[in-house]
Design an enzyme around this catalytic site. Sequence first.
Site, PDB file in Angstrom:
ATOM      1  N   LYS A 132       0.889  -1.126  -0.031  1.00  0.00           N
ATOM      2  CA  LYS A 132      -0.188   0.010   0.145  1.00  0.00           C
ATOM      3  C   LYS A 132       1.142   1.171   0.050  1.00  0.00           C
ATOM      4  CE  LYS A 132      -4.362   0.907   0.231  1.00  0.00           C
ATOM      5  NZ  LYS A 132      -5.580   0.371   0.012  1.00  0.00           N
ATOM      6  N   ASP A 172      -7.171   4.223  -4.405  1.00  0.00           N
ATOM      7  CA  ASP A 172      -7.997   4.014  -2.959  1.00  0.00           C
ATOM      8  C   ASP A 172      -8.536   5.428  -2.663  1.00  0.00           C
ATOM      9  OD1 ASP A 172      -7.854   1.965  -0.469  1.00  0.00           O
ATOM     10  OD2 ASP A 172      -7.429   3.882   0.308  1.00  0.00           O
TER      11      ASP A 172
HETATM   12  P1  NDP Z   1     -13.253   7.697  -2.539  1.00  0.00           P
HETATM   13  O1  NDP Z   1     -11.982   8.562  -2.318  1.00  0.00           O
HETATM   14  O2  NDP Z   1     -13.814   7.368  -3.750  1.00  0.00           O
HETATM   15  O3  NDP Z   1     -14.368   7.762  -1.440  1.00  0.00           O
HETATM   16  C1  NDP Z   1     -14.109   8.269   0.097  1.00  0.00           C
HETATM   17  C2  NDP Z   1     -15.302   8.345   0.828  1.00  0.00           C
HETATM   18  O4  NDP Z   1     -14.986   8.272   1.867  1.00  0.00           O
HETATM   19  C3  NDP Z   1     -15.748   9.755   0.556  1.00  0.00           C
HETATM   20  O5  NDP Z   1     -17.182   9.861   0.552  1.00  0.00           O
HETATM   21  C4  NDP Z   1     -15.039  10.566   1.657  1.00  0.00           C
HETATM   22  O6  NDP Z   1     -15.777  11.685   2.237  1.00  0.00           O
HETATM   23  C5  NDP Z   1     -15.084   9.475   2.877  1.00  0.00           C
HETATM   24  N1  NDP Z   1     -13.967   9.602   3.673  1.00  0.00           N
HETATM   25  C6  NDP Z   1     -12.782   9.397   3.396  1.00  0.00           C
HETATM   26  N2  NDP Z   1     -11.976   9.665   4.718  1.00  0.00           N
HETATM   27  C7  NDP Z   1     -12.797   9.915   5.585  1.00  0.00           C
HETATM   28  C8  NDP Z   1     -12.712  10.265   6.741  1.00  0.00           C
HETATM   29  N3  NDP Z   1     -11.437  10.341   7.404  1.00  0.00           N
HETATM   30  N4  NDP Z   1     -13.950  10.690   7.613  1.00  0.00           N
HETATM   31  C9  NDP Z   1     -15.082  10.753   6.952  1.00  0.00           C
HETATM   32  N5  NDP Z   1     -15.197  10.427   5.864  1.00  0.00           N
HETATM   33  C10 NDP Z   1     -14.234  10.101   5.076  1.00  0.00           C
HETATM   34  O7  NDP Z   1     -12.591   6.316  -1.886  1.00  0.00           O
HETATM   35  P2  NDP Z   1     -12.915   4.733  -2.019  1.00  0.00           P
HETATM   36  O8  NDP Z   1     -14.255   4.727  -2.255  1.00  0.00           O
HETATM   37  O9  NDP Z   1     -12.133   4.202  -3.233  1.00  0.00           O
HETATM   38  O10 NDP Z   1     -12.570   4.036  -0.637  1.00  0.00           O
HETATM   39  C11 NDP Z   1     -13.476   3.999   0.405  1.00  0.00           C
HETATM   40  C12 NDP Z   1     -12.765   2.864   1.289  1.00  0.00           C
HETATM   41  O11 NDP Z   1     -12.867   1.784   0.522  1.00  0.00           O
HETATM   42  C13 NDP Z   1     -11.573   2.972   1.778  1.00  0.00           C
HETATM   43  O12 NDP Z   1     -11.263   2.809   3.153  1.00  0.00           O
HETATM   44  C14 NDP Z   1     -10.788   2.202   1.009  1.00  0.00           C
HETATM   45  O13 NDP Z   1      -9.393   1.935   1.590  1.00  0.00           O
HETATM   46  C15 NDP Z   1     -11.420   1.068   0.696  1.00  0.00           C
HETATM   47  N6  NDP Z   1     -11.398   0.122  -0.439  1.00  0.00           N
HETATM   48  C16 NDP Z   1     -11.400   0.976  -1.795  1.00  0.00           C
HETATM   49  C17 NDP Z   1     -11.163   0.082  -2.756  1.00  0.00           C
HETATM   50  C18 NDP Z   1     -11.188   0.477  -4.267  1.00  0.00           C
HETATM   51  O14 NDP Z   1     -11.134  -0.264  -5.047  1.00  0.00           O
HETATM   52  N7  NDP Z   1     -11.373   1.938  -4.584  1.00  0.00           N
HETATM   53  C19 NDP Z   1     -10.934  -1.436  -2.678  1.00  0.00           C
HETATM   54  C20 NDP Z   1     -11.157  -1.689  -1.406  1.00  0.00           C
HETATM   55  C21 NDP Z   1     -11.240  -1.134  -0.395  1.00  0.00           C
HETATM   56  P3  NDP Z   1     -14.986  13.103   1.905  1.00  0.00           P
HETATM   57  O15 NDP Z   1     -15.133  13.284   0.301  1.00  0.00           O
HETATM   58  O16 NDP Z   1     -15.730  14.120   2.396  1.00  0.00           O
HETATM   59  O17 NDP Z   1     -13.550  13.132   2.249  1.00  0.00           O
HETATM   60  O1  2IT Z   2      -7.892  -1.592  -0.537  1.00  0.00           O
HETATM   61  C1  2IT Z   2      -7.791  -1.991  -1.716  1.00  0.00           C
HETATM   62  O2  2IT Z   2      -8.000  -3.387  -1.953  1.00  0.00           O
HETATM   63  C2  2IT Z   2      -7.795  -1.386  -2.839  1.00  0.00           C
HETATM   64  N1  2IT Z   2      -7.529  -0.095  -2.812  1.00  0.00           N
HETATM   65  C3  2IT Z   2      -7.581  -1.741  -4.309  1.00  0.00           C
HETATM   66  C4  2IT Z   2      -6.153  -2.246  -4.651  1.00  0.00           C
HETATM   67  C5  2IT Z   2      -5.877  -2.837  -6.067  1.00  0.00           C
HETATM   68  O3  2IT Z   2      -4.932  -2.738  -6.168  1.00  0.00           O
HETATM   69  O4  2IT Z   2      -6.695  -2.915  -6.801  1.00  0.00           O
END
Ligand code: NDP
Ligand code: 2IT
Length: 451
Positions: A132, A172
């Site tokens: 990561k 992410d």
């Molecule tokens: P995005 O940046 O697209 O969205 C993040 C969302 O979470 C936004 O709504 C944001 O609000 C909110 N957020 C982020 N940080 C905070 C915080 N500290 N407090 C409150 N709200 C927060 O990210 P993703 O949707 O890609 O990721 C969301 C989660 O999913 C994370 O935990 C990530 O690690 C996990 N994840 C993502 C994957 C992927 O493929 N993208 C794969 C597996 C897991 P705001 O805009 O106000 O910051």
């Molecule tokens: O937390 C996760 O699994 C991700 N943000 C996706 C990682 C990836 O390599 O697609």
Amino acid sequence: MTTLTYKQTDIDVFMNQLKERHPGENEFHQAVHEVAESVFPIIEQNPAYQKANIFERLVEPDRIVIFRVTWEDDQGNVQVNRGYRVQFNNAIGPYKGGLRFHPSVSLGTFKFLGFEQIFKNSLTTLPMGGAKGGSDFDPKGKSDAEVMRFCQSFMLELFRHIGYNIDIPAGDIGVGAREISYLFGMYKKIQNNFTGTITGKALGMGGSLIRTEATGYGCVYFAQEMLNHINDSIQGKTCVVSGSGNVAQYTCEKLIELGGKVVTFSDSGGYIYDQNGITKEKLEFIKDLKNVRRGRIKEYAEKYGVEFFENERPWSQACDLAFPCATQNELNESDAKNLISNGCKVISEGANMPCDPDAIRLFRENKVLFGLGKAANAGGVAVSGLEMSQNRMGYSWTREDLDNRLKTIMKDIHAQCLEYGQESDFVDYVKGANIAGFKKVADALVAYGVH
Ligand code: NDP
Ligand code: 2IT
């Protein structure tokens, strides 16, 4: 380090040593503790794991890179951020995991995320190690040109540490399609070599269909598997979703398709509650709001005349199913109490470690089906793995084919959880996922010998 006998009581000794070696990294301690509780009993029964000192080796990252990122803002000021890549473990495949751009991150954040990624990637059934990285850069409020300059500068250092068969980053929090394009563009230019060293790419530059949707869809497929196992389904269920980014959006999209009713969305400013349910049309508004206009979820409340709860989280709303899809530790013990007393039966974590240890304890004690992130959100990295396969072949699979592969992978992850987590009247998904993810990596490490 003190030699352990891997009795359950040794977890405290182990954790004290870990905290001394990695001071102040609370999220990392939390992630390790959860895995230790699941796998110590397995290690206790396995002399080969003990002789190889497997767990001490696993909690020490293979390599950590920390670097300066210098870039110029639109006013001509020179800005400095910090970049990170934690290459945690490549026993079963090249390092693989996302990049997070968020002002709150520290090395401990990336160690926790990289550690989780080892077991998640192992569960996908694909050959990928765990990593990561990211930066304390905050894309919020920055112009496209500023984001571009930051990403280019970030890659000017990161490129030396990654590669097609070495380490393959992806997105992410704060790293979506725009950032991936800037990062990949610079990587390709420096290397003068078009390889799939980043996943989550746009379709026209070697990306994969379904990757954008994969984490959210996969998280719902996992919930569907948990429900199927108790002869139930998503149809007609009220669902609470947190976040409004990539994972929340596609969790909602799949829930709607399968007959669920999603009543909340949130961001760091608060949450909206729509008692009539978020429709496909309303979801399109959210996608445009968040992905194109980069606005706040509060605007949804203004547009559709629903309530906005400032600085609150959605867990006090009644629901059957809950999908925490924002960030780590966004759901605590009192939130879990609310959910349980309001009748919530299933939690499927779209985010990484969104439920804190006290919340998880309550869910398990109350036999709420708890799909932990490393199982439930593995669909994203799984389709990243499929993107790597397609890049290697120089060929693209169809949307239908990829969606079926994703479903099969989520089913397979569920089956692995059952194999190690089925109790007499309940499935302990925490135990099941941690043990299954761990065993594959531990067996590879034992077979490699000591180095
Ligand atoms: P995005 O940046 O697209 O969205 C993040 C969302 O979470 C936004 O709504 C944001 O609000 C909110 N957020 C982020 N940080 C905070 C915080 N500290 N407090 C409150 N709200 C927060 O990210 P993703 O949707 O890609 O990721 C969301 C989660 O999913 C994370 O935990 C990530 O690690 C996990 N994840 C993502 C994957 C992927 O493929 N993208 C794969 C597996 C897991 P705001 O805009 O106000 O910051
Ligand atoms: O937390 C996760 O699994 C991700 N943000 C996706 C990682 C990836 O390599 O697609």
